[in-house]
Design a protein around this motif. Structure first.
Motif, PDB file in Angstrom:
ATOM      1  N   PHE A 118       0.832  -1.199   0.000  1.00 14.86           N
ATOM      2  CA  PHE A 118       0.000   0.000   0.000  1.00 14.86           C
ATOM      3  C   PHE A 118       0.870   1.254   0.000  1.00 14.86           C
ATOM      4  O   PHE A 118       0.660   2.181  -0.783  1.00 14.86           O
ATOM      5  N   LEU A 119       1.873   1.249   0.888  1.00 15.49           N
ATOM      6  CA  LEU A 119       2.822   2.366   0.950  1.00 15.49           C
ATOM      7  C   LEU A 119       3.476   2.587  -0.400  1.00 15.49           C
ATOM      8  O   LEU A 119       3.521   3.706  -0.923  1.00 15.49           O
ATOM      9  N   LEU A 120       3.991   1.487  -0.928  1.00 11.49           N
ATOM     10  CA  LEU A 120       4.748   1.548  -2.168  1.00 11.49           C
ATOM     11  C   LEU A 120       3.889   2.102  -3.291  1.00 11.49           C
ATOM     12  O   LEU A 120       4.287   2.993  -4.026  1.00 11.49           O
ATOM     13  N   SER A 121       2.672   1.557  -3.390  1.00 12.60           N
ATOM     14  CA  SER A 121       1.798   1.936  -4.473  1.00 12.60           C
ATOM     15  C   SER A 121       1.412   3.406  -4.376  1.00 12.60           C
ATOM     16  O   SER A 121       1.299   4.101  -5.383  1.00 12.60           O
ATOM     17  N   ASN A 122       1.220   3.880  -3.141  1.00 10.07           N
ATOM     18  CA  ASN A 122       0.814   5.271  -2.985  1.00 10.07           C
ATOM     19  C   ASN A 122       1.958   6.266  -3.091  1.00 10.07           C
ATOM     20  O   ASN A 122       1.765   7.400  -3.493  1.00 10.07           O
ATOM     21  N   ALA A 123       3.153   5.799  -2.714  1.00 10.08           N
ATOM     22  CA  ALA A 123       4.277   6.720  -2.708  1.00 10.08           C
ATOM     23  C   ALA A 123       4.643   7.158  -4.118  1.00 10.08           C
ATOM     24  O   ALA A 123       5.094   8.271  -4.332  1.00 10.08           O
ATOM     25  N   PHE A 124       4.431   6.267  -5.083  1.00  3.56           N
ATOM     26  CA  PHE A 124       4.821   6.597  -6.454  1.00  3.56           C
ATOM     27  C   PHE A 124       3.653   7.080  -7.309  1.00  3.56           C
ATOM     28  O   PHE A 124       3.730   7.122  -8.519  1.00  3.56           O
ATOM     29  N   ARG A 125       2.548   7.390  -6.647  1.00  6.12           N
ATOM     30  CA  ARG A 125       1.322   7.666  -7.388  1.00  6.12           C
ATOM     31  C   ARG A 125       1.114   9.185  -7.522  1.00  6.12           C
ATOM     32  O   ARG A 125       1.267   9.910  -6.550  1.00  6.12           O
ATOM     33  N   ALA A 126       0.747   9.613  -8.688  1.00 11.51           N
ATOM     34  CA  ALA A 126       0.445  11.032  -8.874  1.00 11.51           C
ATOM     35  C   ALA A 126      -0.916  11.327  -8.240  1.00 11.51           C
ATOM     36  O   ALA A 126      -1.768  10.446  -8.191  1.00 11.51           O
ATOM     37  N   PRO A 127      -1.130  12.550  -7.758  1.00 11.63           N
ATOM     38  CA  PRO A 127      -2.382  12.871  -7.057  1.00 11.63           C
ATOM     39  C   PRO A 127      -3.622  12.517  -7.875  1.00 11.63           C
ATOM     40  O   PRO A 127      -4.635  12.096  -7.308  1.00 11.63           O
ATOM     41  N   ILE A 128      -3.515  12.639  -9.168  1.00 11.24           N
ATOM     42  CA  ILE A 128      -4.697  12.385 -10.008  1.00 11.24           C
ATOM     43  C   ILE A 128      -5.146  10.935  -9.909  1.00 11.24           C
ATOM     44  O   ILE A 128      -6.333  10.620  -9.936  1.00 11.24           O
ATOM     45  N   ASP A 129      -4.172  10.017  -9.733  1.00 12.24           N
ATOM     46  CA  ASP A 129      -4.512   8.601  -9.618  1.00 12.24           C
ATOM     47  C   ASP A 129      -5.216   8.273  -8.304  1.00 12.24           C
ATOM     48  O   ASP A 129      -5.883   7.258  -8.188  1.00 12.24           O
ATOM     49  N   LYS A 130      -5.038   9.127  -7.324  1.00 11.26           N
ATOM     50  CA  LYS A 130      -5.688   8.881  -6.039  1.00 11.26           C
ATOM     51  C   LYS A 130      -7.203   8.977  -6.158  1.00 11.26           C
ATOM     52  O   LYS A 130      -7.936   8.355  -5.403  1.00 11.26           O
ATOM     53  N   LEU A 131      -7.644   9.787  -7.092  1.00  8.56           N
ATOM     54  CA  LEU A 131      -9.077   9.972  -7.262  1.00  8.56           C
ATOM     55  C   LEU A 131      -9.662   8.995  -8.263  1.00  8.56           C
ATOM     56  O   LEU A 131     -10.867   8.839  -8.350  1.00  8.56           O
ATOM     57  N   ASP A 132      -8.784   8.356  -9.018  1.00 12.69           N
ATOM     58  CA  ASP A 132      -9.236   7.452 -10.063  1.00 12.69           C
ATOM     59  C   ASP A 132      -9.592   6.092  -9.469  1.00 12.69           C
ATOM     60  O   ASP A 132      -8.726   5.386  -8.963  1.00 12.69           O
ATOM     61  N   PRO A 133     -10.886   5.720  -9.513  1.00 10.41           N
ATOM     62  CA  PRO A 133     -11.270   4.446  -8.878  1.00 10.41           C
ATOM     63  C   PRO A 133     -10.763   3.221  -9.620  1.00 10.41           C
ATOM     64  O   PRO A 133     -10.766   2.137  -9.068  1.00 10.41           O
TER      65      PRO A 133
END
Lengths: 335, 299
Positions: free
Chosen positions: A54-69
């Motif tokens: 979870f950490l890994l996946s979120n650390a490299f994620r652009a903010p836009i992907d956080k909203l993308d379901p």
């Protein structure tokens, strides 16, 4: 004659098939057990790896992907931005230097002192040994919060174990040094066997020494070796895996230490403390954002910072665990 | 005559060994006095006072045993939390130990991906001892499921067990442990590592000898492995107890930390002194029981 021939033929027929049947059963058992092991370990890995992935996946994620379901694990937009931002706020390099400067000497001193003390507890009989040893255990149990104020005062006005106060009788004022914001509190406590979890390492090393055969030491004693020489020349080179384990634990707990660091450092904090401060600093920086945006922006940066904290130790462990091998002394003596 | 001198020589040797022993533990003794006993004593003095924060700094007002009386008679949570912690440990520790021994045994074997698996099982040691766990708990475990992580739902199991005639407390212990598998694996990291290194120090030649003598794997596990790693097992048991009691998720520990942050340092110290005396009693009892059973090369 004929009978004997038939017997031999039957024997030839039966025996190999008997052997191969057993072999096949053996192999089936082995395959079954390794499949079971694989499934079990797979399940456990899921439990253990979930937060890290979870950490890994979120650390490299652009903010836009956080909203993308549709993005669950693998980000569509890879970015190092989170790390850059986290670095801007806490400054990885200086806090890492702080951690290393505190950790490396402390670990070396602590491991050596704990081994020495443990050897004393394991191999020598003296009055009050068992009582003193239970005191060692007591030092592990009582957490640092219980004596946070007296310890702080102790290092704020450090008087060299009372010597400064005695000198004070001549100079009129106690000689004290302010050791806050230096690494010295850690070094001093490690050197006197009460550093971070020193009691545990003493306990571990003592259990280990007690399991070691005495023959080597007796031989050294017969050859005229004193106890200190014996310890340095015979015991230390043979401690093997316990040394690795203690060092590893010591590194981990120094690296992760929070309470002692908060107490003894005033501004330049080591990495573990800096990361906890990150959240507050981020909320200060992003005050005029909407709460949802703020939480979004923050969590990725925090996760990136967490990743930086966890990764080096994990790498270290992967290298260190190769040395978990049979210790030489046991094989040498028993064999 | 000769015998007497030999005796004297022997007692001289014993005395000298005792002196060397004290020299070996001297560094620890200094630290114990200066950085443990004296601060703890000072803290104990604080528990007998009421601390007022004034403009001039801290002011200590003598209060006698007021804080202790408060803990036992007025505070609604203190005794309840302590009793609960002690009861929990009775079943938690054996589970942790069996689990760790099981995992260590698997990780000791030679198989593909062993290094990776060892690294994975070491993760809890790195993560749960640091600040990362606090952040993770906030961000990962809660945002993922909406509540504290419980990977397994045990509602069905509870009814099945109750229907088949088990007592409710017993069922609760079982379902609790299942629901806490996550917690359990996260608490066992250190013990697994300890046992793993102990398992590695058992010489291979012993197993070979046992095999030639016709021992089964089961026998050689109990008679060789178990005997030789028993000192480490004692250590792991003691560590589990300590870890359970001093973990920051423990209710009493939370009370201690909470009272410090609320500025009631004297009461926090009162709780922790009482608490750790109780823990010490439990640990000495367990240690006394177990170390008689453990196998040591020398006693």
């Amino acid at each position: 004659m004929l009978n004997a021939n038939v017997d031999a033929a039957l024997g030839r027929l039966l025996r190999p098939s008997e052997g191969s049947g057993k072999k096949a059963a053996d192999r089936a058992l082995r395959v079954a057990s390794s499949v079971l092991r694989f499934l079990f370990l797979l399940g456990m890995s899921y439990v253990l790896l979930y937060p890290v992935l979870f950490l890994l996946s979120n650390a490299f994620r652009a903010p836009i992907d956080k909203l993308d379901p549709t993005v669950i694990w693998i980000p569509k937009h890879w970015t190092l931005q989170n790390f850059v931002l986290a670095d801007k706020v806490i400054g990885f390099a200086p806090s890492l230097l702080r951690t290393l400067g505190m950790m490396i000497p402390s670990v070396i001193i602590q491991v050596f002192v704990c081994l020495v003390v443990a050897y004393g507890f394991a191999r020598f009989n003296f009055k009050g040994r068992d009582f003193l040893f239970s005191c060692v255990i007591f030092t592990i149990i009582v957490p640092v919060q219980t004596m946070i104020i007296p310890l702080y005062v102790n290092f704020r006005f450090f008087d060299f174990f009372g010597i400064g106060r005695v000198l004070g009788l001549f100079t009129g004022q106690p000689v004290t040094v302010r050791l806050l914001n230096t690494n010295w509190p850690f070094y001093i406590m490690s050197a006197t066997g009460v550093g971070i979890r020193s009691g545990l390492y003493i306990f571990m090393a003592r259990q280990f020494f007690r399991g070691m055969p005495v023959e080597l030491e007796e031989a050294a004693f017969v050859d005229g070796c004193g106890p200190f020489e014996t310890f340095i020349k015979i015991m230390l080179p043979n401690v093997g895996s316990i040394l690795i384990v203690i060092t590893l634990f010591s590194v981990v707990w120094h690296w992760n230490d929070y309470y002692m660091s908060v107490m003894f450092y005033v501004d330049d904090y080591p990495l573990s403390v800096a990361v906890t401060g990150l959240q507050e600093r981020l909320s200060l920086l992003s005050q005029n954002m909407s709460p949802e945006d703020m939480a979004l922006a923050q969590s990725s940066i925090l996760e990136a910072a967490c990743f930086v904290v966890v990764a080096p130790i994990l790498l270290l462990y992967v290298f260190a665990q190769r040395y978990f091998t049979e210790s030489i002394t046991r094989t040498g003596i028993v064999g | 005559m000769k015998k007497a001198s030999a005796g004297r020589k022997r007692s001289g040797l014993v005395a000298r060994r005792a002196m060397y022993g004290r020299l070996f533990i001297l560094p620890w003794l200094i630290g114990f006095v200066f950085f443990f006993c004296i601060p703890l004593g000072t803290s104990f003095y604080y528990t007998l006072t009421r601390i007022n924060i004034t403009e001039a700094g801290l002011e200590f007002q003598w209060a006698g045993f007021e804080n202790y009386l408060y803990a036992f008679t007025t505070d609604p949570d203190f005794t309840r939390n302590i009793v609960e912690s002690v009861l929990n440990i009775v079943y938690q520790v054996p589970i942790i130990i069996f689990f760790s021994l099981f995992i260590a045994n698997i990780l000791k074997g030679d198989f593909k991906g062993r290094t990776l698996m060892r690294a994975i099982f070491f993760l809890p040691v790195i993560i749960s001892s640091g600040v990362v766990i606090a952040i993770l708990k906030e961000n990962v475990l809660i945002s993922g499921t909406g509540q504290e992580a419980s990977l397994f739902q045990t509602g069905g199991l509870t009814s099945v067990l109750v229907d088949s005639g088990f007592g409710l407390p017993f069922v609760k212990v079982i379902t609790d442990s299942i629901a806490k598998v996550f917690d359990l694996t996260w608490r066992s990291g250190v013990q697994i590592l300890l046992l793993l290194s102990a398992l590695h120090s058992v010489p291979e030649s012993m197993y070979e000898a046992a095999k030639i003598e016709g021992a089964t794997a089961w026998e050689s596990f109990w008679k060789i492995t178990f005997a030789l790693i028993s000192p480490t097992l004692v250590l792991a048991v003691i560590y589990s107890i300590i870890d359970y009691f001093t973990d920051y998720s423990n209710k009493v520990m939370r009370m201690i930390v909470l009272n410090v942050t609320q500025g009631r340092f004297e009461y926090s110290t009162t709780i922790s002194i009482l608490y750790f005396l109780a823990v010490m009693l439990i640990i000495s009892a367990v240690y006394g029981l177990l170390s008689k059973k453990a196998y040591y090369a020398v006693n």
